[in-house]
Design a protein around this motif. Structure first.
Motif, PDB file in Angstrom:
ATOM      1  N   ASN A   1       0.882  -0.942   0.189  1.00  0.00           N
ATOM      2  CA  ASN A   1      -0.258   0.021  -0.056  1.00  0.00           C
ATOM      3  C   ASN A   1       0.589   1.247  -0.166  1.00  0.00           C
ATOM      4  OD1 ASN A   1      -2.688  -1.751   0.104  1.00  0.00           O
ATOM      5  ND2 ASN A   1      -2.576  -1.092   2.186  1.00  0.00           N
ATOM      6  N   THR A   2       1.792   0.894   0.135  1.00  0.00           N
ATOM      7  CA  THR A   2       3.171   2.412   0.092  1.00  0.00           C
ATOM      8  C   THR A   2       3.700   3.017  -1.087  1.00  0.00           C
ATOM      9  OG1 THR A   2       5.073   1.059  -0.321  1.00  0.00           O
ATOM     10  CG2 THR A   2       4.219   1.623   2.324  1.00  0.00           C
ATOM     11  N   GLU A   3       3.094   1.439  -1.911  1.00  0.00           N
ATOM     12  CA  GLU A   3       3.116   2.013  -3.724  1.00  0.00           C
ATOM     13  C   GLU A   3       4.789   2.874  -3.484  1.00  0.00           C
ATOM     14  OE1 GLU A   3       0.211   4.796  -5.136  1.00  0.00           O
ATOM     15  OE2 GLU A   3      -1.186   3.616  -4.043  1.00  0.00           O
ATOM     16  N   LEU A   4       5.582   1.962  -2.703  1.00  0.00           N
ATOM     17  CA  LEU A   4       7.581   2.343  -2.899  1.00  0.00           C
ATOM     18  C   LEU A   4       7.706   1.435  -3.181  1.00  0.00           C
ATOM     19  CD1 LEU A   4       8.066   4.523  -0.190  1.00  0.00           C
ATOM     20  CD2 LEU A   4       7.540   5.218  -1.982  1.00  0.00           C
ATOM     21  N   PHE A   5       7.562  -0.251  -3.607  1.00  0.00           N
ATOM     22  CA  PHE A   5       7.876  -1.198  -4.223  1.00  0.00           C
ATOM     23  C   PHE A   5       6.788  -1.647  -4.353  1.00  0.00           C
ATOM     24  CE2 PHE A   5       8.808  -0.543   0.717  1.00  0.00           C
ATOM     25  CZ  PHE A   5      10.024  -0.328   0.544  1.00  0.00           C
ATOM     26  N   TYR A   6       7.532  -2.590  -5.616  1.00  0.00           N
ATOM     27  CA  TYR A   6       6.340  -3.781  -6.755  1.00  0.00           C
ATOM     28  C   TYR A   6       7.287  -4.845  -5.733  1.00  0.00           C
ATOM     29  CZ  TYR A   6      10.628  -4.155  -9.669  1.00  0.00           C
ATOM     30  OH  TYR A   6      11.582  -3.889 -10.364  1.00  0.00           O
ATOM     31  N   ASP A   7       6.652  -6.000  -6.808  1.00  0.00           N
ATOM     32  CA  ASP A   7       6.352  -7.643  -6.380  1.00  0.00           C
ATOM     33  C   ASP A   7       6.863  -8.237  -4.718  1.00  0.00           C
ATOM     34  OD1 ASP A   7       6.778 -10.320  -7.276  1.00  0.00           O
ATOM     35  OD2 ASP A   7       9.529 -10.065  -7.708  1.00  0.00           O
ATOM     36  N   VAL A   8       5.823  -7.281  -3.847  1.00  0.00           N
ATOM     37  CA  VAL A   8       5.941  -8.113  -2.610  1.00  0.00           C
ATOM     38  C   VAL A   8       5.739  -9.274  -1.590  1.00  0.00           C
ATOM     39  CG1 VAL A   8       5.629  -7.256  -0.205  1.00  0.00           C
ATOM     40  CG2 VAL A   8       6.154  -5.010  -1.882  1.00  0.00           C
ATOM     41  N   ARG A   9       6.845 -10.105  -1.641  1.00  0.00           N
ATOM     42  CA  ARG A   9       6.335 -11.469  -0.892  1.00  0.00           C
ATOM     43  C   ARG A   9       6.610 -11.930   0.057  1.00  0.00           C
ATOM     44  NH1 ARG A   9       9.195 -15.115  -3.751  1.00  0.00           N
ATOM     45  NH2 ARG A   9      10.708 -13.364  -4.644  1.00  0.00           N
ATOM     46  N   GLY A  10       5.702 -12.479   0.650  1.00  0.00           N
ATOM     47  CA  GLY A  10       6.565 -13.064   2.276  1.00  0.00           C
ATOM     48  C   GLY A  10       6.697 -14.625   2.212  1.00  0.00           C
ATOM     49  N   GLU A  11       7.806 -15.215   3.213  1.00  0.00           N
ATOM     50  CA  GLU A  11       8.033 -16.355   2.148  1.00  0.00           C
ATOM     51  C   GLU A  11       8.323 -16.353   4.746  1.00  0.00           C
ATOM     52  OE1 GLU A  11      12.395 -19.399   1.203  1.00  0.00           O
ATOM     53  OE2 GLU A  11      11.924 -17.311   0.871  1.00  0.00           O
TER      54      GLU A  11
END
Length: 220
Positions: free
Chosen positions: A82-92
């Motif tokens: 939601n910050t729109e500062l990152f893309y391809d955010v994933r969690g492991e």
């Protein structure tokens, strides 16, 4: 008969109290076992982002040493999106017994934003030029400056914003404005006779706190 009835009531009361005590002990043991067997966050790492990993971790509600909660982890990842500062955010999530090793995978978007605007019409012209950086020092700090020229009158604005000041719930901002405005010089009859330049300087600060999701209040 009365004595027998009172004795029976006393025995029932004692029996109920004993059952209540046993239930409380059982509940306490259950909660203790649940706590001992809860998965614990052992490590949190960040991969792929230019932003300092400590800054990214500071934006999360999931913390090292706390019990791992999948819903909280999912909300943390969505907050980064939601910050729109990152893309391809994933969690492991890697499991190691009761330990959980978490990794945030994210990539920074282009963070230096240019500003240029020119307008002319109605006998006036306006030029704006500048730039701002939303990942200054790789810490998600925003700093920017903009030059303004309106009909030959020069001015501008410079600003700084800290989106996680002391806490991810706090947002601090400061702006310095310098403008020259043409104000009319009126005759006693209220007619415009000439214009004079009025230079205005303003310095603003504000501190906002997010009290709950989507609700912010502050001063400044």
């Amino acid at each position: 008969m009365r004595h027998f009835t009172q004795s029976k009531k006393s025995m029932l009361s004692i029996y109920a109290s004993q059952n209540k005590a046993r239930a409380l002990v059982a509940l306490s043991l259950f909660l203790l076992c649940a706590h001992l067997h809860a998965a614990t966050v052992e490590t949190i790492s960040v991969s792929g982002a230019r932003t300092d990993s400590n800054v990214v971790v500071q934006l999360l509600d999931t913390h090292v040493g706390a019990s791992f909660d999948q819903a909280t982890w999912d909300n943390d990842l969505q907050r980064l999106r939601n910050t729109e500062l990152f893309y391809d955010v994933r969690g492991e999530v890697r499991e190691d017994g009761q330990a959980r090793h978490l990794t945030v995978h994210a990539r920074n978007k282009f963070s230096l934003i240019p500003i240029f605007k020119y307008k002319q019409g109605g006998g006036t012209s306006l030029l704006n030029a500048g730039a701002y950086e939303v990942n200054a020092f790789n810490r998600l700090l925003e700093a920017g400056a903009q030059y303004e020229n309106m009909d030959g009158n020069q001015g501008g604005v410079a600003w700084f914003r800290h989106p996680y000041f002391l806490s991810r719930h706090n947002h601090f901002g400061a702006e310095l404005y310098v403008h020259t405005i043409n104000l009319p010089l009126l005759s006693p009859q209220g007619q415009r006779q000439a214009y004079f330049g009025n230079e205005e300087r303003r310095f603003n600060t504000r501190l906002l706190r997010e009290w709950t999701t989507g609700v912010r209040a502050g001063v400044g």
